[in-house]
Design an enzyme around this catalytic site. Structure first.
Site, PDB file in Angstrom:
ATOM      1  N   HIS A  34      -7.645  63.362  -7.472  1.00  0.00           N
ATOM      2  CA  HIS A  34      -8.269  63.881  -8.690  1.00  0.00           C
ATOM      3  C   HIS A  34      -7.989  62.876  -9.804  1.00  0.00           C
ATOM      4  O   HIS A  34      -7.355  61.830  -9.568  1.00  0.00           O
ATOM      5  CB  HIS A  34      -7.741  65.280  -9.009  1.00  0.00           C
ATOM      6  CG  HIS A  34      -6.240  65.377  -9.017  1.00  0.00           C
ATOM      7  ND1 HIS A  34      -5.457  64.699  -9.909  1.00  0.00           N
ATOM      8  CD2 HIS A  34      -5.379  66.046  -8.206  1.00  0.00           C
ATOM      9  CE1 HIS A  34      -4.192  64.968  -9.694  1.00  0.00           C
ATOM     10  NE2 HIS A  34      -4.094  65.769  -8.639  1.00  0.00           N
ATOM     11  N   GLU A  35      -8.433  63.220 -11.024  1.00  0.00           N
ATOM     12  CA  GLU A  35      -8.291  62.281 -12.153  1.00  0.00           C
ATOM     13  C   GLU A  35      -6.840  61.886 -12.407  1.00  0.00           C
ATOM     14  O   GLU A  35      -6.580  60.801 -12.915  1.00  0.00           O
ATOM     15  CB  GLU A  35      -8.915  62.872 -13.429  1.00  0.00           C
ATOM     16  CG  GLU A  35     -10.420  62.727 -13.505  1.00  0.00           C
ATOM     17  CD  GLU A  35     -10.885  61.263 -13.525  1.00  0.00           C
ATOM     18  OE1 GLU A  35     -10.373  60.481 -14.337  1.00  0.00           O
ATOM     19  OE2 GLU A  35     -11.764  60.920 -12.726  1.00  0.00           O
ATOM     20  N   HIS A  37      -4.480  61.275 -10.154  1.00  0.00           N
ATOM     21  CA  HIS A  37      -4.220  60.131  -9.271  1.00  0.00           C
ATOM     22  C   HIS A  37      -4.972  58.891  -9.779  1.00  0.00           C
ATOM     23  O   HIS A  37      -4.440  57.788  -9.788  1.00  0.00           O
ATOM     24  CB  HIS A  37      -4.715  60.418  -7.848  1.00  0.00           C
ATOM     25  CG  HIS A  37      -4.065  61.576  -7.168  1.00  0.00           C
ATOM     26  ND1 HIS A  37      -4.738  62.729  -6.871  1.00  0.00           N
ATOM     27  CD2 HIS A  37      -2.809  61.742  -6.693  1.00  0.00           C
ATOM     28  CE1 HIS A  37      -3.929  63.566  -6.244  1.00  0.00           C
ATOM     29  NE2 HIS A  37      -2.751  62.994  -6.121  1.00  0.00           N
TER      30      HIS A  37
HETATM   31  P1  AMP Z   1       0.545  63.749  -4.712  1.00  0.00           P
HETATM   32  O1  AMP Z   1      -0.702  63.284  -4.058  1.00  0.00           O
HETATM   33  O2  AMP Z   1       0.498  65.146  -5.211  1.00  0.00           O
HETATM   34  O3  AMP Z   1       1.788  63.424  -3.917  1.00  0.00           O
HETATM   35  O4  AMP Z   1       0.673  62.878  -6.040  1.00  0.00           O
HETATM   36  C1  AMP Z   1       0.671  61.467  -5.982  1.00  0.00           C
HETATM   37  C2  AMP Z   1       1.066  60.927  -7.319  1.00  0.00           C
HETATM   38  O5  AMP Z   1       0.145  61.372  -8.304  1.00  0.00           O
HETATM   39  C3  AMP Z   1       2.456  61.404  -7.788  1.00  0.00           C
HETATM   40  O6  AMP Z   1       3.121  60.316  -8.432  1.00  0.00           O
HETATM   41  C4  AMP Z   1       2.131  62.484  -8.746  1.00  0.00           C
HETATM   42  O7  AMP Z   1       3.116  62.690  -9.735  1.00  0.00           O
HETATM   43  C5  AMP Z   1       0.861  61.948  -9.373  1.00  0.00           C
HETATM   44  N1  AMP Z   1       0.086  63.018  -9.985  1.00  0.00           N
HETATM   45  C6  AMP Z   1      -0.395  64.136  -9.386  1.00  0.00           C
HETATM   46  N2  AMP Z   1      -1.018  64.923 -10.279  1.00  0.00           N
HETATM   47  C7  AMP Z   1      -0.915  64.292 -11.486  1.00  0.00           C
HETATM   48  C8  AMP Z   1      -1.351  64.585 -12.810  1.00  0.00           C
HETATM   49  N3  AMP Z   1      -2.009  65.712 -13.102  1.00  0.00           N
HETATM   50  N4  AMP Z   1      -1.075  63.710 -13.787  1.00  0.00           N
HETATM   51  C9  AMP Z   1      -0.386  62.557 -13.523  1.00  0.00           C
HETATM   52  N5  AMP Z   1       0.050  62.219 -12.294  1.00  0.00           N
HETATM   53  C10 AMP Z   1      -0.218  63.070 -11.295  1.00  0.00           C
END
Ligand code: AMP
Length: 282
Positions: A34-35, A37
């Site tokens: 999503h945005e 990432h």
């Molecule tokens: P995930 O795929 O949930 O493991 O997230 C991968 C990376 O994206 C991690 O460093 C998360 O902290 C970051 N991330 C996920 N959602 C957000 C968000 N809403 N804002 C900023 N970073 C995000």
């Protein structure tokens, strides 16, 4: 943009960049992008010559009753989004490629800052994160690695083991990306029913209200209680509402910068959020 599914392929794709001493930026994800990432990727694009994004749903960071099997896997769509924001290499390994067939006997455990907040409800979770992130760091060998402040405790854990183990890279924390109504973007938001999606922004609203209360003199414990009450009234089951220093040490009053943390379930979906509140001595 290239997609690699093996460590060998990744190494081969990276070797010209390494030979030319290019600056390599790395964004680890579990996909279903999503945005939030994509903003990490945009940040990496600004600072680095070559941007690598991994997509790997890491089994060892999920508890036995968590959503590993059902976690959304949307590789084709993710590839398109990553191509559009200028990612150079997608690394999307299988579980077998990451963990092999031999038993893993090595663990990476960060003490103290993993004991509470999400660590209390998710035993072993941060060990699983630390192991997979270290393996990925060794495979990619980036100069910079980008993580979201959305997972604030995870970011602190990663900064800690990078420092403790002298891993030769710089960790960059990126602010939380939110929907227009304030809900922090998360792959898990897709689990929300339309009714629950409408209620979900109450988490951020309650954090903002608490921040205003703190800056106008309300005691920290009262502000935290107001968040709990607001969430419970809206239909959440609160997992925790806590305040910590930016380094995750316990605080009992608002006499320094604090970070407010919430984890709460709405229906079956567990959502987390946090908000930093700056202290200015008057
Ligand atoms: P995930 O795929 O949930 O493991 O997230 C991968 C990376 O994206 C991690 O460093 C998360 O902290 C970051 N991330 C996920 N959602 C957000 C968000 N809403 N804002 C900023 N970073 C995000």
């Amino acid at each position: 943009m290239k997609t690699e599914t093996t460590i060998q392929g990744l190494t081969a794709s990276l070797s010209p960049a390494k030979a030319a001493r290019k600056i390599i930026g790395f964004v680890p994800t579990m996909g279903n992008l999503h945005e939030g990432h994509l903003n990490l990727v945009r940040e990496a694009r600004k600072l680095c010559d070559v941007v690598v994004v991994s997509i790997f749903v890491n089994p060892i960071q999920f508890g036995p009753n968590e959503d590993f099997d059902n976690y959304p896997r949307t590789l084709e769509r993710d590839q398109q989004l990553l191509a559009d924001v200028g990612c150079d290499i997608v690394f999307a390994p299988t579980v077998e490629q990451m963990y092999g067939n031999q038993p893993r006997l090595t663990n990476i455990s960060v003490n103290n800052i993993t004991d509470d907040l999400c660590g209390a409800q998710r035993p072993g979770h941060f060990d699983g994160v630390a192991v997979v992130v270290t393996k990925l760091f060794n495979m990619v060998q980036p100069n910079f690695a980008f993580f979201g402040q959305k997972d604030y405790q995870q970011l602190a854990v990663i900064r800690q083991f990078v420092r403790d183990l002298n891993i030769p890279l710089e960790v960059i924390g990126v602010p939380i990306t939110r929907a227009a109504d304030g809900l922090a973007l998360s792959s898990r938001n897709g689990y929300l029913s339309p009714e629950h999606r409408e209620i979900a922004p109450v988490i951020y609203q309650s954090l903002q209200t608490a921040a205003q209360q703190l800056t106008s003199g309300t005691a920290l414990s009262d502000a935290l209680n107001t968040i709990r009450a607001t969430l419970t009234d809206a239909g959440f089951v609160v997992d925790y509402v806590e305040a910590r220093s930016p380094e995750l040490q316990k605080v009992d009053s608002f006499n320094q910068d604090v970070v407010l943390f919430v984890a709460a379930k709405i229906g079956k979906t567990r959502l987390i959020d946090n908000l930093q509140v700056k202290f200015t001595a008057s």
